[in-house]
Design a protein around this motif. Structure first.
Motif, PDB file in Angstrom:
ATOM      1  N   LEU A  49      -8.716   7.735 -12.985  1.00  0.00           N
ATOM      2  CA  LEU A  49      -8.887   6.548 -12.159  1.00  0.00           C
ATOM      3  C   LEU A  49      -9.365   6.963 -10.779  1.00  0.00           C
ATOM      4  O   LEU A  49      -8.659   7.665 -10.066  1.00  0.00           O
ATOM      5  CB  LEU A  49      -7.567   5.787 -12.043  1.00  0.00           C
ATOM      6  N   ALA A  50     -10.573   6.552 -10.448  1.00  0.00           N
ATOM      7  CA  ALA A  50     -11.077   6.819  -9.104  1.00  0.00           C
ATOM      8  C   ALA A  50     -10.854   5.568  -8.267  1.00  0.00           C
ATOM      9  O   ALA A  50     -10.137   4.659  -8.672  1.00  0.00           O
ATOM     10  CB  ALA A  50     -12.544   7.193  -9.176  1.00  0.00           C
ATOM     11  N   SER A  51     -11.465   5.541  -7.123  1.00  0.00           N
ATOM     12  CA  SER A  51     -11.352   4.381  -6.245  1.00  0.00           C
ATOM     13  C   SER A  51     -11.775   3.114  -6.993  1.00  0.00           C
ATOM     14  O   SER A  51     -12.840   3.066  -7.580  1.00  0.00           O
ATOM     15  CB  SER A  51     -12.243   4.610  -5.020  1.00  0.00           C
ATOM     16  N   GLY A  52     -10.911   2.116  -6.994  1.00  0.00           N
ATOM     17  CA  GLY A  52     -11.209   0.886  -7.712  1.00  0.00           C
ATOM     18  C   GLY A  52     -10.573   0.835  -9.090  1.00  0.00           C
ATOM     19  O   GLY A  52     -10.530  -0.218  -9.712  1.00  0.00           O
ATOM     20  N   LEU A  89       0.859  -1.171   0.000  1.00  0.00           N
ATOM     21  CA  LEU A  89       0.000   0.000   0.000  1.00  0.00           C
ATOM     22  C   LEU A  89       0.897   1.223   0.000  1.00  0.00           C
ATOM     23  O   LEU A  89       1.721   1.399   0.897  1.00  0.00           O
ATOM     24  CB  LEU A  89      -0.913   0.005   1.236  1.00  0.00           C
ATOM     25  N   ARG A  90       0.752   2.054  -1.032  1.00  0.00           N
ATOM     26  CA  ARG A  90       1.628   3.226  -1.105  1.00  0.00           C
ATOM     27  C   ARG A  90       0.813   4.496  -1.155  1.00  0.00           C
ATOM     28  O   ARG A  90      -0.241   4.560  -1.798  1.00  0.00           O
ATOM     29  CB  ARG A  90       2.511   3.159  -2.348  1.00  0.00           C
ATOM     30  N   ALA A  91       1.324   5.529  -0.503  1.00  0.00           N
ATOM     31  CA  ALA A  91       0.672   6.838  -0.547  1.00  0.00           C
ATOM     32  C   ALA A  91       1.364   7.692  -1.603  1.00  0.00           C
ATOM     33  O   ALA A  91       2.569   7.617  -1.798  1.00  0.00           O
ATOM     34  CB  ALA A  91       0.765   7.514   0.814  1.00  0.00           C
ATOM     35  N   GLU A 138      -5.213  14.067  -6.363  1.00  0.00           N
ATOM     36  CA  GLU A 138      -5.401  14.331  -4.931  1.00  0.00           C
ATOM     37  C   GLU A 138      -4.421  13.425  -4.192  1.00  0.00           C
ATOM     38  O   GLU A 138      -3.772  12.592  -4.798  1.00  0.00           O
ATOM     39  CB  GLU A 138      -6.828  13.947  -4.486  1.00  0.00           C
ATOM     40  N   ASP A 139      -4.356  13.588  -2.883  1.00  0.00           N
ATOM     41  CA  ASP A 139      -3.586  12.632  -2.098  1.00  0.00           C
ATOM     42  C   ASP A 139      -4.192  11.252  -2.309  1.00  0.00           C
ATOM     43  O   ASP A 139      -5.405  11.086  -2.245  1.00  0.00           O
ATOM     44  CB  ASP A 139      -3.627  13.006  -0.612  1.00  0.00           C
ATOM     45  N   CYS A 140      -3.358  10.280  -2.595  1.00  0.00           N
ATOM     46  CA  CYS A 140      -3.842   8.964  -2.986  1.00  0.00           C
ATOM     47  C   CYS A 140      -3.254   7.847  -2.147  1.00  0.00           C
ATOM     48  O   CYS A 140      -2.175   7.979  -1.565  1.00  0.00           O
ATOM     49  CB  CYS A 140      -3.471   8.676  -4.442  1.00  0.00           C
ATOM     50  N   GLU A 141      -3.975   6.758  -2.130  1.00  0.00           N
ATOM     51  CA  GLU A 141      -3.420   5.507  -1.639  1.00  0.00           C
ATOM     52  C   GLU A 141      -3.630   4.471  -2.727  1.00  0.00           C
ATOM     53  O   GLU A 141      -4.729   4.305  -3.236  1.00  0.00           O
ATOM     54  CB  GLU A 141      -4.106   5.048  -0.352  1.00  0.00           C
ATOM     55  N   HIS A 165      -6.939   2.995  -4.255  1.00  0.00           N
ATOM     56  CA  HIS A 165      -7.735   2.705  -3.068  1.00  0.00           C
ATOM     57  C   HIS A 165      -8.408   3.957  -2.534  1.00  0.00           C
ATOM     58  O   HIS A 165      -9.556   3.937  -2.110  1.00  0.00           O
ATOM     59  CB  HIS A 165      -6.845   2.089  -1.991  1.00  0.00           C
ATOM     60  N   ARG A 166      -7.686   5.047  -2.612  1.00  0.00           N
ATOM     61  CA  ARG A 166      -8.242   6.323  -2.177  1.00  0.00           C
ATOM     62  C   ARG A 166      -7.650   7.401  -3.063  1.00  0.00           C
ATOM     63  O   ARG A 166      -6.486   7.328  -3.453  1.00  0.00           O
ATOM     64  CB  ARG A 166      -7.871   6.585  -0.711  1.00  0.00           C
TER      65      ARG A 166
END
Lengths: 215, 215
Positions: free
Chosen positions: B69-72, B28-30, B94-97, B48-49
DNA sequence: GGAAATTTGTTGTAAATGCAACAGAGGTCT
DNA sequence: AGACCTCTGTTGCATTTACAACAAATTTCC
């Protein structure tokens, strides 16, 4: 039913294949050249033999070619084709054999956790990855703003794939215009210009790309 | 590591999830807003986010937005992005995960035939189907030959999705032009015409589509 | 072999588009 | 508060494109 050789079933032993056909409700259907192929609703179609075009005609009668599905190509209502109400339709470009598999059945969690079941799902991932690739390529070509750039992008791609400055178009020039989403006469005019400048040589479906001139 | 809620892991029990994280090499990377996100080569990225744009700049400096690309949303070198050499790049809007999973590991035939393994593959099929859908939609929009038709097709789609003639654009008008692959000033000119004709009302990202005028 | 359909090719013209350049509004960051 | 940057909006102009109409070549099908 005799065994169907398809990427979808790759890696299955004969025994697994036999059990699979029982478990899954697979259907093999033939479509004649020129026939319209119905868009499968609860199922996934896999082109086994032949070639199918995914097309659309909009309210103004403008035709667009979205995809050419060759052997291994997957299609279905769940796979991008927004259903016939939006003007989408499929046409068999040659005599075809298409394999239909129930989508829910593939996606259902298998209580027996059969090895062949998960193999098929993995194969489906591979087929969908190919489809994603094809759609992205088409998008990349349409992203160019001028007809010339679209032509060049497409020709370069074909040349790269065949590793040869000589290659053959997968369809007629008329259909090429529909694939590039440009007016046919405008495309032909631009092709004439490019020919004049020595960028390409083109005879019917046979193209030679003079890469040295493209820098 | 705490449990990540993602479509990719949907249907997994806590126990399965725990075993999965061991078996799979998930990361999992931010990513900070504005940062460029590397194109994963041997792996599949799952948003993921946050939100990530898939873009391309060609040799003339023309920018194109391929996907949001949104969540998913799934992405990776095996999933359409023809690699950075062709000018493709990803930007965190935006800030992403982002969740990264080894592609080979997903596609390897699991000797233990773990149930969770095939669940994840099935989920991946679902995510890829969504991607196919998004790419097809984009293609459908670009298939229109005029700027006005592209705008209308896109607006109609957004209105249909939000079931409301009022909706909000997912990006700025400047970026909208890059998504529609048209010149920004030409698009604004056409938008001004459409506004004048009463087809749409638009203020920044807020749009109202007057469907009754569109017949 | 011959008719019919499809494909290739050309051109004129009106309209749409890309390009460049600029100005002001709105947001962001320190 | 002010500097900076991005976004919105406009316009002139040269070029490209869609559209329409037509002729000739080629392929398909009976």
């Amino acid at each position: 039913m005799e065994k169907v050789e398809s990427t979808l079933f790759e890696g299955l032993t004969d025994d697994e294949y036999a059990r699979m056909t029982e478990c899954f409700k697979t259907t093999l259907r033939a479509h004649r050249k020129g026939e319209e192929v119905a868009i499968p609703q609860g199922r996934v179609g896999v082109v086994h033999r032949g070639r199918i075009s995914v097309m659309k005609t909009d309210e103004d009668g403008v035709r667009t070619i979205f995809e050419q599905l060759a052997s291994g190509g997957v299609f279905g209502a769940m796979l991008g084709i927004a259903a016939a109400d939006a003007g989408f339709f499929l046409v068999a470009e040659e005599d075809c054999e298409v394999l239909y598999v129930d989508y829910d059945h593939i996606m259902k969690r298998c209580p027996k956790a059969c090895a062949y079941h998960s193999t098929i799902v993995r194969n489906l991932v591979r087929l969908m990855a190919d489809k994603t690739q094809a759609l992205s390529e088409h998008l990349e070509i349409l992203s160019h703003r001028t007809t010339r750039d679209k032509l060049m992008a497409y020709f370069r791609m074909l040349a790269a794939k065949s590793r040869n400055p000589y290659f053959t178009l997968p369809f007629s020039q008329t259909n090429l215009a529909d694939y590039l989403c440009v007016d046919r006469s405008a495309m032909l005019r631009e092709l004439a210009n490019m020919r004049r400048e020595g960028l390409v040589e083109i005879d019917r479906r046979n193209v030679k790309l003079n890469l040295h001139k493209t820098l």
